[in-house]
Write an enzyme that holds these catalytic residues in place. Structure first.
Site: not given
Ligand code: C5P
Length: 225
Positions: A29-31, A95
């Site tokens: 995943a990402n932030r 994102a």
């Protein structure tokens, strides 16, 4: 319709990260928090639009007056966006993970003494923004992309505007210390297409809700113009 109205317009917004499974309990995943995308969906609904928000996993409440479709992976997000079209306006604020593990394991991957460590083989995810902006039929009249960059912000953003065939690109600096990803504020540059180099506008650092409000006013003006 008064200034900044989106009454009668259909709007599709993507928001949040995507989760790409490694096995049943792990993912890539990402932030991204989804705060900017959700704020745009809320502002568009407040401006009178019919809004579908396609959201990856986030900890935010559903914005008022918005139809929310929750997804996990990039491929699910693309399918949900395609199901939500046609629209007058598409805003790609998610994102999206660029890659996914080639094959998610059916069972939890176990540590074993003496066995080699696992290696993740990655496949490229579909580019949702490029797919929507590249449609021959049913392309939304206004397609808006985001560029989160840690360096050479405007160069990368200008390249992205052209490569992905969007009409407007919102660029933000997510470099170390910017506190933009997950934070409450955002300092953006707006890039619009011209025949030559894109026109660039620098906006001051603002609350994400205020960025959303101003963006929606701009979208309304572009759709009316
Ligand atoms: O290529 P990059 O990820 O930097 O582009 C960012 C823009 O493209 C954002 O608007 C993002 O929502 C969109 N995007 C997408 N699908 C992807 C990758 C990015 O819609 N797989």
């Amino acid at each position: 319709a008064g200034a900044a109205s989106l009454r009668g317009r259909r709007v599709v917004v993507t928001s949040g990260p995507t989760h790409e499974p490694i096995d049943p309990v792990r993912y890539i995943a990402n932030r991204s928090s989804g705060r900017q995308g959700h704020a745009i969906a809320a502002a568009a609904a407040a401006a009178g639009a019919e809004v579908v928000l396609v959201s990856g996993p986030v900890a935010l409440p559903d914005p008022r007056g918005v139809a929310v479709v929750r997804v996990e992976t990039a491929r699910d997000m693309l399918a949900a966006v395609e199901a939500a079209l046609p629209a007058d306006l598409f805003v790609a604020a998610a994102a999206v993970a660029d890659w996914r593990p080639q094959a998610a394991a059916d069972l939890k991957i176990k540590k074993r003494d003496g066995a080699p460590e696992p290696v993740l083989q990655l496949d490229r995810n579909p580019d949702i923004l490029a797919a929507v902006a590249g449609r021959r039929e049913g392309r939304p009249r206004l397609v808006v992309g985001f560029a989160a960059e840690t360096d050479a912000l405007l160069d990368h953003a200008a390249a992205k505007l052209a490569r992905k065939n969007c009409d407007l690109l919102v660029a933000n600096d997510v470099g170390a210390g910017s506190d933009v990803m997950g934070g409450a504020e955002n300092a953006v540059h707006l890039l619009t297409r011209t025949d030559g180099a894109p026109r660039v506008e620098a906006w001051p650092r603002l609350d994400k809700a205020e960025v959303a409000h101003r963006l929606v006013a701009r979208f309304a003006a572009m759709l009316d113009g």
